[in-house]
Scaffold this active site. Structure first.
Site, PDB file in Angstrom:
ATOM      1  N   PHE A   8       0.810  -1.222   0.000  1.00 46.64           N
ATOM      2  CA  PHE A   8       0.000   0.000   0.000  1.00 46.64           C
ATOM      3  C   PHE A   8       0.837   1.262   0.000  1.00 46.64           C
ATOM      4  O   PHE A   8       0.367   2.320  -0.420  1.00 46.64           O
ATOM      5  CB  PHE A   8      -0.919   0.015   1.237  1.00 46.64           C
ATOM      6  CG  PHE A   8      -0.209   0.305   2.535  1.00 46.64           C
ATOM      7  CD1 PHE A   8       0.048   1.604   2.950  1.00 46.64           C
ATOM      8  CD2 PHE A   8       0.207  -0.734   3.356  1.00 46.64           C
ATOM      9  CE1 PHE A   8       0.705   1.864   4.149  1.00 46.64           C
ATOM     10  CE2 PHE A   8       0.859  -0.480   4.553  1.00 46.64           C
ATOM     11  CZ  PHE A   8       1.118   0.822   4.946  1.00 46.64           C
ATOM     12  N   SER A  27       5.821  -7.000   4.023  1.00 52.87           N
ATOM     13  CA  SER A  27       6.390  -7.354   5.325  1.00 52.87           C
ATOM     14  C   SER A  27       7.198  -8.647   5.226  1.00 52.87           C
ATOM     15  O   SER A  27       6.970  -9.489   4.349  1.00 52.87           O
ATOM     16  CB  SER A  27       5.279  -7.512   6.358  1.00 52.87           C
ATOM     17  OG  SER A  27       4.499  -8.658   6.082  1.00 52.87           O
ATOM     18  N   CYS A  42       9.699   1.554   3.364  1.00 53.53           N
ATOM     19  CA  CYS A  42      10.657   0.513   3.738  1.00 53.53           C
ATOM     20  C   CYS A  42      12.067   1.063   3.844  1.00 53.53           C
ATOM     21  O   CYS A  42      12.953   0.411   4.401  1.00 53.53           O
ATOM     22  CB  CYS A  42      10.609  -0.651   2.745  1.00 53.53           C
ATOM     23  SG  CYS A  42      11.146  -0.223   1.093  1.00 53.53           S
ATOM     24  N   GLU A  71       9.956  -3.495  13.046  1.00 53.11           N
ATOM     25  CA  GLU A  71       9.628  -2.413  12.117  1.00 53.11           C
ATOM     26  C   GLU A  71       8.301  -1.784  12.537  1.00 53.11           C
ATOM     27  O   GLU A  71       7.260  -2.435  12.530  1.00 53.11           O
ATOM     28  CB  GLU A  71       9.522  -2.954  10.688  1.00 53.11           C
ATOM     29  CG  GLU A  71       9.251  -1.877   9.659  1.00 53.11           C
ATOM     30  CD  GLU A  71       9.194  -2.439   8.245  1.00 53.11           C
ATOM     31  OE1 GLU A  71       9.668  -1.743   7.320  1.00 53.11           O
ATOM     32  OE2 GLU A  71       8.693  -3.554   8.062  1.00 53.11           O
TER      33      GLU A  71
END
Length: 498
Positions: free
Chosen positions: A148, A225, A280, A382
């Site tokens: 997303f 992920s 990221c 994260e």
């Protein structure tokens, strides 16, 4: 409300099944529904791609590149429209959405060089009257599963290059913000791409598993992920597929005592809080070499974090918009709560931010932790939100051990004026993408993007030269033409040039 549809064989279709809500994160309102593909819908896309493949693989690379040139022009003409769709459904600012699209267009530009990147290698007279060459041939039907946080850029890492290499593509974008991704795919068809070469199916795990299970799909690209990356890699390779699966990150910035602190602070503000930290490559840990550096950094960061301009992403002149969903905002808040409980010092607390007139939006202010230690959850995991953690160390060697010991190895950077320190850092750090006084060292389109350790599953990075290798397979051809009226005796020893 008519749901956002799938794009299969050049047509928009709805499988009349399950749907998911698409939110405007700035208001918290449902603004769209998106159709979720079942296995039958995914198979329709696969069938369309298979039918289109023979003709497309035999289309000259120069003609494929011409379509990409037209596609690039259409993306530029529709820049404002695409950026607004990204901002409406993701929440990032218009300026950030525009920057995302521009970085995606760079990958289209690289794909325009198809005749060059696919020309192969040739060696004449490797033996008596023998020539040899390597040919780079397409795999067939390939697929991409994208996140997303970059609904325009990350898909553009994948399918322009896959398509100019002669493959047919199926894209499964995030169901959270699908509109811009679908519009961009429609522009590719408008540029002249034949039907079936590019298909888009929206969906969730059912669609993903259908792509993994389908024997016709020869390769899978994924960004998301780490747990899902590992799952897709394991399940895909088990079925003989080629897989590149890019996972999570915990990106560290090392600040040396000689760093240009003012410029480092400006860089950290953008790298940690840009796009609400939903990148990221976001910097989420600042490793300060010495307490003096850490104290000075905190003093400079605090007023800037408190001054962040936060509002609806579609408004101009903002620093941050909302997080993508209420669920994700609550998850990030939970990390902040955990950090406090574990003993970190919350220097700036953005948990109670309220944007006037947008009280139902998914907003969270910038947060800053000091005195974070490696045992804490906020350091290990994260967070994917606007949270920056400061870790204090006594030396560059200690900072490097900290980074090298972390399970992720996506991106990192060092701020210093010392060339020797920078060289040591670049040589010894176990991370795939490294910046020197550059906070977000995202490679340009003609290099390749990818981390190390649990940030990447697979042998080849995304886009650039590695992307070409991923979406093609090498065929080595050795050819001999004897002179007429020549007859040779049979040779039973293994052939050589000796």
């Amino acid at each position: 409300m008519r749901p956002i549809e799938h794009l299969i064989n050049g047509e928009l279709i709805n499988n009349n099944g399950r749907t998911a809500d698409v939110f405007n994160p700035s208001t918290g309102e449902v603004i769209q529904k998106v159709a979720l593909a079942d296995c039958a819908t995914v198979q329709k896309a696969i069938d369309a791609a298979q039918i289109a493949f023979p003709a497309w693989r035999n289309t000259p690379p120069a003609k494929r590149a011409q379509i990409m040139y037209r596609f690039k022009q259409l993306l530029e003409v529709n820049e404002a429209r695409i950026a607004r769709l990204i901002s409406q459904e993701h929440g990032k600012t218009l300026e950030d959405a525009t920057g995302e699209l521009k970085r995606g267009i760079e990958n289209v530009e690289y794909a325009c060089s198809a005749p060059e990147i696919l020309k192969g290698e040739y060696s004449r007279n490797v033996g008596p009257n023998i020539d040899a060459w390597s040919d780079f041939q397409p795999l067939g039907v390939v697929a991409g599963i994208t996140p997303f946080n970059f609904p325009a850029m990350v898909p553009l890492w994948m399918y322009p290059l896959a398509i100019v290499c002669g493959n047919c593509f199926i894209l499964k974008p995030s169901e959270r913000d699908p509109s811009s991704t679908l519009l961009i795919a429609e522009l590719l068809l408008e540029a002249g791409l034949p039907k079936g070469v590019m298909n888009v199916v929206h969906g969730d795990k059912e669609a993903v598993d259908a792509l993994i299970a389908a024997p016709e799909v020869k390769a899978l690209s994924f960004v998301g992920s780490t747990p899902i990356a590992e799952y897709i890699y394991a399940e895909g390779t088990k079925r003989g597929k080629r897989v590149q699966a890019l996972g999570g990150a915990k990106n560290h910035a090392v600040l040396m005592p000689d760093a240009d602190l003012d410029n480092a602070v400006s860089a950290l503000m953008g790298a940690a809080y840009g796009s609400c930290g939903e990148r990221c490559m976001a910097i989420s840990v600042a490793v300060c070499v010495g307490d003096q550096v850490a104290d000075a950094l905190v003093a400079k960061l605090v007023p800037q974090i408190k001054a962040l301009k936060i509002g609806a992403g579609t408004s101009c002149g903002l620093d941050m918009g909302p997080l993508v969903t209420g669920q994700h905002r609550d998850k990030v808040r939970g990390y902040v709560d955990d950090g406090l409980q574990e003993g970190a010092e919350l220097v700036v607390d953005g948990r109670n931010l309220v944007v006037s007139g947008l009280e139902s939006g998914f907003f969270l202010g910038g947060c800053l932790f000091d005195h974070v230690t490696p045992e804490m959850r906020i350091y290990q995991e994260e967070i994917f939100g606007p949270v920056l953690c400061i870790v204090r160390v006594s030396s560059l060697e200690e900072a490097m051990r900290l980074i090298n010991d972390h399970e992720y190895g996506n991106g990192t950077c060092i701020f210093t004026r010392d060339g020797e320190a920078a060289r040591l850092f670049c040589d010894e750090i176990e991370v795939g993408m490294v910046g020197v006084n550059v906070p977000l060292p995202v490679p340009v389109a003609y290099h390749s993007f990818g981390g190390w350790k649990r940030s990447l599953f697979g042998d080849l990075h995304a886009y650039g030269p590695d992307g070409v290798r991923f979406y093609t397979r090498r065929k080595a051809i050795t050819q001999r033409w004897l002179k007429r009226a020549t007859q040779e005796a049979a040779q039973f020893a293994f052939p050589s040039n000796g």
